[in-house]
Design an enzyme around this catalytic site. Structure first.
Site, PDB file in Angstrom:
ATOM      1  N   PRO A   4      39.195  90.097  23.691  1.00 28.62           N
ATOM      2  CA  PRO A   4      40.294  89.248  24.631  1.00 28.62           C
ATOM      3  C   PRO A   4      40.265  87.872  24.279  1.00 28.62           C
ATOM      4  O   PRO A   4      39.331  87.143  23.658  1.00 28.62           O
ATOM      5  CB  PRO A   4      39.321  89.345  26.130  1.00 28.62           C
ATOM      6  N   ASN A   5      41.475  87.343  24.470  1.00 28.43           N
ATOM      7  CA  ASN A   5      41.648  85.725  24.316  1.00 28.43           C
ATOM      8  C   ASN A   5      41.814  85.344  22.816  1.00 28.43           C
ATOM      9  O   ASN A   5      42.100  84.474  22.608  1.00 28.43           O
ATOM     10  CB  ASN A   5      40.838  84.900  25.089  1.00 28.43           C
ATOM     11  N   ALA A  58      34.569  87.640  24.717  1.00 28.81           N
ATOM     12  CA  ALA A  58      33.633  87.684  25.766  1.00 28.81           C
ATOM     13  C   ALA A  58      32.766  88.801  26.289  1.00 28.81           C
ATOM     14  O   ALA A  58      31.821  88.661  27.018  1.00 28.81           O
ATOM     15  CB  ALA A  58      34.120  86.966  27.264  1.00 28.81           C
ATOM     16  N   GLU A  85      29.286  92.133  13.820  1.00 33.66           N
ATOM     17  CA  GLU A  85      29.650  91.093  14.678  1.00 33.66           C
ATOM     18  C   GLU A  85      30.075  89.847  14.111  1.00 33.66           C
ATOM     19  O   GLU A  85      29.449  89.243  13.170  1.00 33.66           O
ATOM     20  CB  GLU A  85      28.336  90.836  15.761  1.00 33.66           C
ATOM     21  N   HIS A 114      31.945  85.923  14.939  1.00 36.90           N
ATOM     22  CA  HIS A 114      32.209  84.717  16.118  1.00 36.90           C
ATOM     23  C   HIS A 114      33.002  83.736  15.466  1.00 36.90           C
ATOM     24  O   HIS A 114      32.409  83.056  14.283  1.00 36.90           O
ATOM     25  CB  HIS A 114      31.189  84.248  17.107  1.00 36.90           C
ATOM     26  N   ARG A 117      26.143  77.196  22.237  1.00 41.84           N
ATOM     27  CA  ARG A 117      26.930  76.720  23.396  1.00 41.84           C
ATOM     28  C   ARG A 117      26.277  77.200  24.749  1.00 41.84           C
ATOM     29  O   ARG A 117      24.917  76.956  24.933  1.00 41.84           O
ATOM     30  CB  ARG A 117      28.302  77.440  23.125  1.00 41.84           C
ATOM     31  N   ASN A 157      34.784  91.043  16.532  1.00 39.59           N
ATOM     32  CA  ASN A 157      34.682  89.704  17.358  1.00 39.59           C
ATOM     33  C   ASN A 157      35.140  90.177  18.814  1.00 39.59           C
ATOM     34  O   ASN A 157      36.223  90.254  19.159  1.00 39.59           O
ATOM     35  CB  ASN A 157      35.604  88.507  16.755  1.00 39.59           C
ATOM     36  N   TYR A 214      37.965  76.400  19.104  1.00 42.45           N
ATOM     37  CA  TYR A 214      38.459  77.670  18.342  1.00 42.45           C
ATOM     38  C   TYR A 214      39.335  77.168  17.370  1.00 42.45           C
ATOM     39  O   TYR A 214      39.721  77.933  16.210  1.00 42.45           O
ATOM     40  CB  TYR A 214      38.759  78.701  19.039  1.00 42.45           C
ATOM     41  N   ARG A 265      44.185  78.526  22.870  1.00 44.14           N
ATOM     42  CA  ARG A 265      42.953  78.346  23.641  1.00 44.14           C
ATOM     43  C   ARG A 265      41.854  77.054  23.111  1.00 44.14           C
ATOM     44  O   ARG A 265      41.591  77.305  21.796  1.00 44.14           O
ATOM     45  CB  ARG A 265      42.076  79.680  23.760  1.00 44.14           C
TER      46      ARG A 265
HETATM   47  C1  DQA Z   1      33.877  84.046  20.519  1.00 47.32           C
HETATM   48  C2  DQA Z   1      32.682  83.377  21.396  1.00 47.32           C
HETATM   49  C3  DQA Z   1      32.838  84.212  22.853  1.00 47.32           C
HETATM   50  O1  DQA Z   1      31.738  83.726  23.614  1.00 47.32           O
HETATM   51  C4  DQA Z   1      33.882  83.852  23.479  1.00 47.32           C
HETATM   52  O2  DQA Z   1      34.146  84.414  24.606  1.00 47.32           O
HETATM   53  C5  DQA Z   1      34.982  84.317  22.780  1.00 47.32           C
HETATM   54  C6  DQA Z   1      35.249  83.980  21.298  1.00 47.32           C
HETATM   55  C7  DQA Z   1      34.063  83.252  19.257  1.00 47.32           C
HETATM   56  O3  DQA Z   1      34.719  83.806  18.329  1.00 47.32           O
HETATM   57  O4  DQA Z   1      33.496  82.376  19.046  1.00 47.32           O
HETATM   58  O5  DQA Z   1      35.991  84.674  23.209  1.00 47.32           O
HETATM   59  O6  DQA Z   1      33.707  85.445  20.370  1.00 47.32           O
END
Ligand code: DQA
Length: 151
Positions: free
Chosen positions: A9-10, A82, A103, A105, A112, A79, A22, A17
């Site tokens: 998501p996102n 959240a 995994e 990020h 954070r 990735n 990011y 965002r």
């Molecule tokens: C994320 C870190 C997560 O905490 C966040 O909710 C994201 C992006 C990252 O790529 O740094 O959506 O996965």
């Protein structure tokens, strides 16, 4: 070798965002960057096929992980956005398919907010790369290729 890269998501809103966290590059910039890297590897005769999937929906991500099993995908990079911090369903899906999964990020989730320090996905994965923006994905691809080649 077939690798599936899943973004949760996102992540389709990269560049829009929170650019201070990011970065200013978009999701399609990320895909282009990874396609270019794949091409470089294929030029070196790695024979890599990278597939991409992004969804804002937990169930769609689980369906894609199950599909990866049926399609004989060799490795997954995820990735989970959240969902990282609370989706036991995605954790279980990864465990179900028995496909090596890494995994990733963009940000360093250990530095954070407190809620981000917990990843319920990590125990289902063989490694985690984080905190290097797009480069985190590159490191994950190289690691996964090595691990799959050992099989
Ligand atoms: C994320 C870190 C997560 O905490 C966040 O909710 C994201 C992006 C990252 O790529 O740094 O959506 O996965």
């Amino acid at each position: 070798m077939k690798i599936l890269i899943i973004n949760g998501p996102n992540l389709n809103f990269l560049g829009i965002r929170e650019p201070n966290i990011y970065g200013t590059k978009s999701y399609s910039d990320l895909i282009n960057y990874l396609k270019e890297f794949t091409k470089q590897l294929n030029d070196k005769k790695i024979n890599l096929n990278v597939l991409f999937f992004q969804s804002n929906h937990e169930g769609a991500i689980i369906d894609k992980i199950q599909e990866a099993y049926l399609n004989h995908i060799d490795g997954i990079i995820i990735n989970p956005g959240a969902f990282t911090h609370y989706s036991y369903a995605i954790h279980d899906a990864i465990k179900s398919v028995n496909i090596k999964t890494v995994e990733v990020h963009l940000s360093n989730i250990n530095e954070r907010e407190e809620f981000r320090k917990i990843s319920v996905i990590r125990p289902a994965c063989i490694n985690t790369f984080m905190g290097k923006q797009f480069e985190s994905y590159r490191e994950a691809i190289l690691y996964l290729i090595d691990e799959i080649s050992k099989e």
